[in-house]
Design a protein around this motif. Structure first.
Motif, PDB file in Angstrom:
ATOM      1  N   GLN A 108       0.922  -1.406  -0.157  1.00 54.93           N
ATOM      2  CA  GLN A 108      -0.017  -0.016   0.031  1.00 54.93           C
ATOM      3  C   GLN A 108       0.730   1.276  -0.145  1.00 54.93           C
ATOM      4  N   GLU A 109       2.118   1.094   0.267  1.00 47.53           N
ATOM      5  CA  GLU A 109       3.100   2.361   0.384  1.00 47.53           C
ATOM      6  C   GLU A 109       3.634   2.424  -0.712  1.00 47.53           C
ATOM      7  N   ILE A 110       3.804   3.714  -1.170  1.00 48.96           N
ATOM      8  CA  ILE A 110       4.522   3.911  -2.492  1.00 48.96           C
ATOM      9  C   ILE A 110       6.111   4.854  -1.827  1.00 48.96           C
ATOM     10  N   LYS A 111       7.182   3.982  -2.214  1.00 49.15           N
ATOM     11  CA  LYS A 111       8.482   4.515  -1.741  1.00 49.15           C
ATOM     12  C   LYS A 111       9.426   4.918  -2.492  1.00 49.15           C
ATOM     13  N   ALA A 112       9.981   6.204  -2.641  1.00 48.65           N
ATOM     14  CA  ALA A 112      10.671   6.705  -3.636  1.00 48.65           C
ATOM     15  C   ALA A 112      11.941   6.149  -3.670  1.00 48.65           C
ATOM     16  N   GLU A 113      12.385   5.326  -2.678  1.00 44.46           N
ATOM     17  CA  GLU A 113      13.864   4.685  -2.658  1.00 44.46           C
ATOM     18  C   GLU A 113      13.128   3.097  -2.464  1.00 44.46           C
ATOM     19  N   PHE A 114      13.591   2.364  -3.332  1.00 42.02           N
ATOM     20  CA  PHE A 114      13.200   0.788  -3.461  1.00 42.02           C
ATOM     21  C   PHE A 114      14.295   0.155  -3.890  1.00 42.02           C
ATOM     22  N   PRO A 115      14.544  -0.933  -3.546  1.00 44.95           N
ATOM     23  CA  PRO A 115      15.673  -2.021  -4.056  1.00 44.95           C
ATOM     24  C   PRO A 115      15.290  -2.236  -5.545  1.00 44.95           C
ATOM     25  N   LEU A 116      16.601  -2.144  -6.657  1.00 41.88           N
ATOM     26  CA  LEU A 116      16.260  -2.851  -7.736  1.00 41.88           C
ATOM     27  C   LEU A 116      16.082  -4.566  -7.677  1.00 41.88           C
ATOM     28  N   ILE A 117      17.045  -5.054  -6.745  1.00 42.12           N
ATOM     29  CA  ILE A 117      17.080  -6.465  -6.488  1.00 42.12           C
ATOM     30  C   ILE A 117      16.328  -6.770  -5.142  1.00 42.12           C
ATOM     31  N   GLY A 118      14.988  -7.249  -5.409  1.00 43.64           N
ATOM     32  CA  GLY A 118      14.372  -7.155  -3.993  1.00 43.64           C
ATOM     33  C   GLY A 118      14.610  -8.746  -3.310  1.00 43.64           C
ATOM     34  N   GLN A 119      14.930  -8.569  -2.182  1.00 45.21           N
ATOM     35  CA  GLN A 119      15.474  -9.985  -1.229  1.00 45.21           C
ATOM     36  C   GLN A 119      14.291 -10.395  -0.370  1.00 45.21           C
ATOM     37  N   THR A 120      13.119  -9.849  -0.434  1.00 45.18           N
ATOM     38  CA  THR A 120      12.005 -10.502   0.381  1.00 45.18           C
ATOM     39  C   THR A 120      10.823 -10.152  -0.736  1.00 45.18           C
ATOM     40  N   GLY A 131       9.314  -4.650  -9.067  1.00 46.48           N
ATOM     41  CA  GLY A 131       8.749  -5.241 -10.053  1.00 46.48           C
ATOM     42  C   GLY A 131       7.912  -3.855 -10.385  1.00 46.48           C
ATOM     43  N   VAL A 132       6.973  -3.501  -9.483  1.00 45.21           N
ATOM     44  CA  VAL A 132       5.964  -2.567  -9.811  1.00 45.21           C
ATOM     45  C   VAL A 132       6.544  -1.133 -10.007  1.00 45.21           C
ATOM     46  N   LEU A 133       7.324  -0.691  -8.897  1.00 44.88           N
ATOM     47  CA  LEU A 133       7.891   0.771  -9.016  1.00 44.88           C
ATOM     48  C   LEU A 133       8.890   0.965 -10.014  1.00 44.88           C
ATOM     49  N   VAL A 153       7.087  18.017 -20.690  1.00 41.83           N
ATOM     50  CA  VAL A 153       6.319  17.141 -19.973  1.00 41.83           C
ATOM     51  C   VAL A 153       5.777  17.572 -18.649  1.00 41.83           C
ATOM     52  N   ILE A 154       4.425  17.580 -18.464  1.00 35.03           N
ATOM     53  CA  ILE A 154       3.840  18.116 -17.381  1.00 35.03           C
ATOM     54  C   ILE A 154       3.316  16.952 -16.502  1.00 35.03           C
ATOM     55  N   LEU A 155       3.550  16.911 -15.316  1.00 35.62           N
ATOM     56  CA  LEU A 155       3.074  15.751 -14.095  1.00 35.62           C
ATOM     57  C   LEU A 155       2.020  16.219 -13.436  1.00 35.62           C
ATOM     58  N   CYS A 156       0.979  15.646 -13.142  1.00 36.60           N
ATOM     59  CA  CYS A 156      -0.230  15.874 -12.228  1.00 36.60           C
ATOM     60  C   CYS A 156      -0.619  14.467 -11.718  1.00 36.60           C
ATOM     61  N   GLY A 157      -1.703  14.611 -10.698  1.00 37.86           N
ATOM     62  CA  GLY A 157      -2.295  13.343 -10.397  1.00 37.86           C
ATOM     63  C   GLY A 157      -1.814  12.970  -8.921  1.00 37.86           C
ATOM     64  N   GLY A 158      -2.432  12.023  -8.177  1.00 37.77           N
ATOM     65  CA  GLY A 158      -1.903  11.778  -6.783  1.00 37.77           C
ATOM     66  C   GLY A 158      -0.824  11.286  -6.476  1.00 37.77           C
ATOM     67  N   ASP A 159      -0.015  10.427  -7.650  1.00 43.15           N
ATOM     68  CA  ASP A 159       1.337  10.081  -7.574  1.00 43.15           C
ATOM     69  C   ASP A 159       2.301  10.649  -8.073  1.00 43.15           C
ATOM     70  N   PHE A 192       5.926  10.825  -6.526  1.00 41.88           N
ATOM     71  CA  PHE A 192       6.578   9.637  -6.596  1.00 41.88           C
ATOM     72  C   PHE A 192       7.641   9.910  -7.907  1.00 41.88           C
ATOM     73  N   PHE A 193       6.813  10.337  -9.084  1.00 49.68           N
ATOM     74  CA  PHE A 193       7.510  10.449 -10.040  1.00 49.68           C
ATOM     75  C   PHE A 193       8.446  11.643 -10.172  1.00 49.68           C
TER      76      PHE A 193
END
Length: 239
Positions: free
Chosen positions: A157-169, A177-179, A202-208, A211-212
């Motif tokens: 449920q949480e979107i993190k700006a920092e996430f691992p490229l190689i997931g270990q869990t 995979g998603v982010l 390029v113009i960005l809007c929206g709830g997320d 993150f971008f």
């Protein structure tokens, strides 16, 4: 002129109050909660209501508007040209975002990326011709689909700006995979538009959008109120 702009989305309702061209208040509420007091306690000169779900009447009935209440549809006059082949199927938020982009940058080709329940890509050229774009699942939709359509994957449920490229869990692997996948998708589409179009903004809007904004390497403009401003421009064009 005091105007009210209401954007009924897939998961909630956004509103903006305008004094002439300046947005003086904005907010968000769930449709089942009913109109907030800030909207029911005052009278507006004009209003525009747009919806991607079609549920408009209950909200319109609760407003006090001395002039007109414009319901955005495929027949509504626009301050830009709409070259979409099926305008009756075009989401109100998509055309409003394009109108807002052309208002801010009238002499530039603009790609609007609205990162919400879905991620939409909308292109309007420097001449003010909206040409279309793309629709893809948003980040939360992807997380929900992985949880819903598998037997054991948890819901992220949480979107993190920092996430691992190689997931270990499993949790980290879902985040990667998603982010990382969504980020690569957006960056790839921006590159494709840049190859196709000169002097692209390029113009960005929206709830997320946040993150971008923090993860995209490509230069972008972030305008959180873009859809509301675009709806206001459409309202002004019609009153």
């Amino acid at each position: 002129m005091r105007s009210l702009v209401i954007d009924i989305g897939n998961t909630g309702v956004k509103y903006g109050i305008f004094e002439e061209d300046a947005i003086t208040a904005q907010g968000y509420f769930k449709e089942q909660e009913g109109l907030p007091q800030v909207l029911t306690s005052q009278t507006f000169d004009h209003a525009i209501v747009a919806s991607v779900s079609g549920e408009l009447e209950s909200i319109k009935a609760g407003l006090s508007v001395s002039g007109s209440i414009l319901e955005l549809s495929a027949q509504t006059a626009l301050p830009v040209s709409n070259d979409y082949k099926s305008p009756e199927t075009l989401g109100a938020d998509r055309i409003a975002a394009a109108v807002g982009a052309h208002y801010f940058f009238p002499e530039r080709n603009c790609l609007v990326i609205d990162a919400g329940t879905a991620i939409t890509y909308d292109f309007i050229n420097a001449a003010g011709h909206y040409q279309g774009g793309g629709i893809a699942p948003g980040i939360h939709m992807k997380f929900k689909a992985l949880h819903t359509f598998t037997g054991r994957l948890p819901l992220v449920q949480e979107i993190k700006a920092e996430f691992p490229l190689i997931g270990q869990t499993t949790q980290e692997s879902l985040e990667s995979g998603v982010l990382a996948g969504t980020l690569a998708e957006v960056e790839g589409i921006i590159r494709a538009y840049r190859r196709k179009t000169e002097r692209l903004l390029v113009i960005l809007c929206g709830g997320d959008a946040g993150f971008f904004e923090s993860t995209l390497k490509d230069p972008i403009f972030v305008i959180p109120e873009l859809v509301l401003i675009g709806l206001h421009r459409i309202l002004k064009h019609n009153v």
